[in-house]
Design an enzyme around this catalytic site. Structure first.
Site, PDB file in Angstrom:
ATOM      1  N   THR A   1      32.550  45.839  40.594  1.00  0.00           N
ATOM      2  CA  THR A   1      31.249  46.325  41.068  1.00  0.00           C
ATOM      3  C   THR A   1      31.358  47.840  41.195  1.00  0.00           C
ATOM      4  OG1 THR A   1      30.967  44.298  42.339  1.00  0.00           O
ATOM      5  CG2 THR A   1      29.517  46.140  42.879  1.00  0.00           C
TER       6      THR A   1
ATOM      7  N   LYS B   1      23.383  43.785  40.518  1.00  0.00           N
ATOM      8  CA  LYS B   1      24.383  43.481  41.561  1.00  0.00           C
ATOM      9  C   LYS B   1      24.001  44.190  42.872  1.00  0.00           C
ATOM     10  CE  LYS B   1      28.417  42.426  43.471  1.00  0.00           C
ATOM     11  NZ  LYS B   1      28.957  41.126  43.788  1.00  0.00           N
TER      12      LYS B   1
ATOM     13  N   LYS C   1      31.339  49.999  49.883  1.00  0.00           N
ATOM     14  CA  LYS C   1      31.235  50.654  48.569  1.00  0.00           C
ATOM     15  C   LYS C   1      29.923  50.233  47.906  1.00  0.00           C
ATOM     16  CE  LYS C   1      33.724  48.352  45.429  1.00  0.00           C
ATOM     17  NZ  LYS C   1      32.885  47.530  44.580  1.00  0.00           N
TER      18      LYS C   1
HETATM   19  N1  LIG Z   1      36.283  39.346  46.554  1.00  0.00           N
HETATM   20  C1  LIG Z   1      35.019  38.995  46.325  1.00  0.00           C
HETATM   21  O1  LIG Z   1      34.482  38.042  46.931  1.00  0.00           O
HETATM   22  C2  LIG Z   1      34.187  39.767  45.293  1.00  0.00           C
HETATM   23  C3  LIG Z   1      32.987  39.195  44.872  1.00  0.00           C
HETATM   24  C4  LIG Z   1      32.224  39.859  43.923  1.00  0.00           C
HETATM   25  C5  LIG Z   1      32.647  41.090  43.435  1.00  0.00           C
HETATM   26  N2  LIG Z   1      33.811  41.644  43.883  1.00  0.00           N
HETATM   27  C6  LIG Z   1      34.215  42.961  43.313  1.00  0.00           C
HETATM   28  O2  LIG Z   1      35.273  42.724  42.398  1.00  0.00           O
HETATM   29  C7  LIG Z   1      36.195  43.820  42.432  1.00  0.00           C
HETATM   30  C8  LIG Z   1      37.580  43.287  42.794  1.00  0.00           C
HETATM   31  O3  LIG Z   1      37.506  42.628  44.049  1.00  0.00           O
HETATM   32  P1  LIG Z   1      38.747  41.775  44.612  1.00  0.00           P
HETATM   33  O4  LIG Z   1      38.255  41.092  45.829  1.00  0.00           O
HETATM   34  O5  LIG Z   1      39.386  41.005  43.502  1.00  0.00           O
HETATM   35  O6  LIG Z   1      39.715  42.973  45.056  1.00  0.00           O
HETATM   36  P2  LIG Z   1      41.248  42.913  45.462  1.00  0.00           P
HETATM   37  O7  LIG Z   1      41.702  41.542  45.783  1.00  0.00           O
HETATM   38  O8  LIG Z   1      41.458  44.001  46.468  1.00  0.00           O
HETATM   39  O9  LIG Z   1      41.969  43.330  44.090  1.00  0.00           O
HETATM   40  C9  LIG Z   1      41.775  44.591  43.527  1.00  0.00           C
HETATM   41  C10 LIG Z   1      42.530  44.651  42.223  1.00  0.00           C
HETATM   42  O10 LIG Z   1      42.353  45.952  41.638  1.00  0.00           O
HETATM   43  C11 LIG Z   1      43.609  46.576  41.449  1.00  0.00           C
HETATM   44  N3  LIG Z   1      43.466  48.019  41.660  1.00  0.00           N
HETATM   45  C12 LIG Z   1      42.840  48.637  42.690  1.00  0.00           C
HETATM   46  N4  LIG Z   1      42.898  49.964  42.530  1.00  0.00           N
HETATM   47  C13 LIG Z   1      43.566  50.190  41.373  1.00  0.00           C
HETATM   48  C14 LIG Z   1      43.940  51.361  40.667  1.00  0.00           C
HETATM   49  N5  LIG Z   1      43.627  52.585  41.119  1.00  0.00           N
HETATM   50  N6  LIG Z   1      44.614  51.209  39.525  1.00  0.00           N
HETATM   51  C15 LIG Z   1      44.924  49.995  39.046  1.00  0.00           C
HETATM   52  N7  LIG Z   1      44.589  48.842  39.671  1.00  0.00           N
HETATM   53  C16 LIG Z   1      43.928  48.948  40.821  1.00  0.00           C
HETATM   54  C17 LIG Z   1      44.538  45.935  42.469  1.00  0.00           C
HETATM   55  O11 LIG Z   1      45.868  46.095  42.090  1.00  0.00           O
HETATM   56  P3  LIG Z   1      47.064  45.889  43.161  1.00  0.00           P
HETATM   57  O12 LIG Z   1      47.386  44.424  43.129  1.00  0.00           O
HETATM   58  O13 LIG Z   1      48.166  46.744  42.658  1.00  0.00           O
HETATM   59  O14 LIG Z   1      46.549  46.346  44.505  1.00  0.00           O
HETATM   60  C18 LIG Z   1      44.039  44.481  42.387  1.00  0.00           C
HETATM   61  O15 LIG Z   1      44.530  43.853  41.238  1.00  0.00           O
HETATM   62  C19 LIG Z   1      35.615  44.833  43.443  1.00  0.00           C
HETATM   63  O16 LIG Z   1      34.852  45.783  42.764  1.00  0.00           O
HETATM   64  C20 LIG Z   1      34.732  43.970  44.327  1.00  0.00           C
HETATM   65  O17 LIG Z   1      33.681  44.736  44.914  1.00  0.00           O
HETATM   66  C21 LIG Z   1      34.607  40.994  44.781  1.00  0.00           C
END
Ligand SMILES: NC(=O)c1ccc[n+]([C@@H]2O[C@H](COP(=O)([O-])OP(=O)(O)OC[C@H]3O[C@@H](n4cnc5c(N)ncnc54)[C@H](OP(=O)(O)O)[C@@H]3O)[C@@H](O)[C@H]2O)c1
Length: 290
Positions: free
Chosen positions: A99, A174, A242
């Site tokens: 997102t 979104k 965010k």
């Molecule tokens: N969780 C939900 O329910 C949900 C629902 C809809 C949309 N989203 C969106 O989907 C996205 C991911 O969410 P998530 O919940 O999966 O997040 P998360 O569990 O915090 O995972 C984030 C991922 O991104 C990687 N990452 C972050 N910063 C990075 C960087 N600078 N360089 C390389 N890799 C990086 C992390 O790597 P590391 O493992 O090394 O930290 C991890 O693999 C976000 O934009 C969020 O807003 C989430």
């Protein structure tokens, strides 16, 4: 029909199971994660290859999916000598499930085009459970001929994928989704507090109301855990702030005031300041007066 080769960059709460669905569906799948141990764990669990750089993951792939954190996180895996664009073959498609701002979607579309590639912005909704059960809603922006190529592949983890217009429109849809969630959670927080103070049983209330006009995903999936004070899972406040930031920026761009969204954003800021940034968005109930 020949199976496509795909890569998935970002194995977080969302990306890890999404990449798993691609592998289980028989796609030749490469993965990259900044913290390599997660990619290794993924490789132990699924058929596929853990790569050491985004470039390596992208090489020889027809489609490269990304799901990381914010705009700059996406830039850090897409650009640079070891980035995705440096590895993609001509004509390959980059799909961003992160997102992000709508501006980033336009920027990535231009960068992909310059590199001889295509781009679709494709943020998702449905949460951790949606990703783990392969029933995400995907909101896309980009060219319809390119969307038609990626839609059958995304189908492995989607309940529905829709093209809403040019690049950036997926991200704007979104934003609409997140405004709806903010409002529903504020209402649900107030409703649960009133129910508790009035001596009602929350589970019974939910079972009574969920199929009526007040029913919602949040009611079905969060009301009970909110009443039980359980918040250490799900969609982090840090991510929601965010997203609400993007909503408020877009509202400013089109000259709109979003009072409820602003109020909820402020409450999340207060919760973040209390160290609750990684808690699920339903922790909003904690910000209400007791
Ligand atoms: N969780 C939900 O329910 C949900 C629902 C809809 C949309 N989203 C969106 O989907 C996205 C991911 O969410 P998530 O919940 O999966 O997040 P998360 O569990 O915090 O995972 C984030 C991922 O991104 C990687 N990452 C972050 N910063 C990075 C960087 N600078 N360089 C390389 N890799 C990086 C992390 O790597 P590391 O493992 O090394 O930290 C991890 O693999 C976000 O934009 C969020 O807003 C989430």
């Amino acid at each position: 029909m020949e199976r496509k080769t795909v890569a998935f960059v970002g194995l977080g709460v969302m990306g890890y199971p999404m990449a798993g669905f691609l592998s289980k569906a028989g796609y030749s799948t490469k993965v990259y994660n900044r913290t390599y141990s997660k990619a290794q764990k993924w490789q132990d669990e699924y058929q596929g290859i853990a790569c050491e750089t985004p470039k390596q993951a992208a090489q020889e792939c027809d489609i490269v999916f990304v799901c990381v954190g914010n705009d700059n996180d996406v830039r850090s895996v897409v650009y640079g000598e070891e980035g995705i664009l440096a590895g993609m073959k001509p004509g390959a498609i980059l799909v961003d499930h992160t997102t992000t701002s709508a501006n980033l979607a336009v920027e990535l579309a231009e960068a992909a085009q310059k590199a001889g590639n295509e781009f679709i912005d494709a943020p998702v909704s449905g949460g951790q459970a949606g990703a783990e059960n392969g029933v995400l809603t995907i909101m896309c922006g980009g060219d319809s001929a390119i969307f038609d190529q990626v839609a059958p592949v995304m189908d492995v983890y989607a309940k529905q994928a829709t093209l809403l217009g040019e690049n950036g429109q997926g991200q704007r849809c979104k934003m609409v989704n997140q405004i709806c969630i903010a409002g529903v959670l504020q209402g649900l927080s107030e409703a649960i507090q009133l129910a508790q103070q009035s001596g009602l049983d929350i589970e019974q209330v939910v079972n009574t109301l969920k199929h009526g006009a007040a029913g919602s995903w949040q009611m079905e999936n969060r009301a009970t855990t909110m009443a039980q004070d359980k918040f250490d899972f799900g969609f982090a406040i840090d991510w929601m702030r965010k997203d609400l930031g993007f909503c408020l920026e877009e509202a400013q761009r089109v000259g709109l005031d979003l009072p409820l969204t602003q109020q909820v954003d402020q409450r999340y800021a207060e919760l973040q300041a209390q160290g609750l940034g990684r808690m699920d968005t339903s922790v909003l109930i904690k910000a209400l007066n007791k």
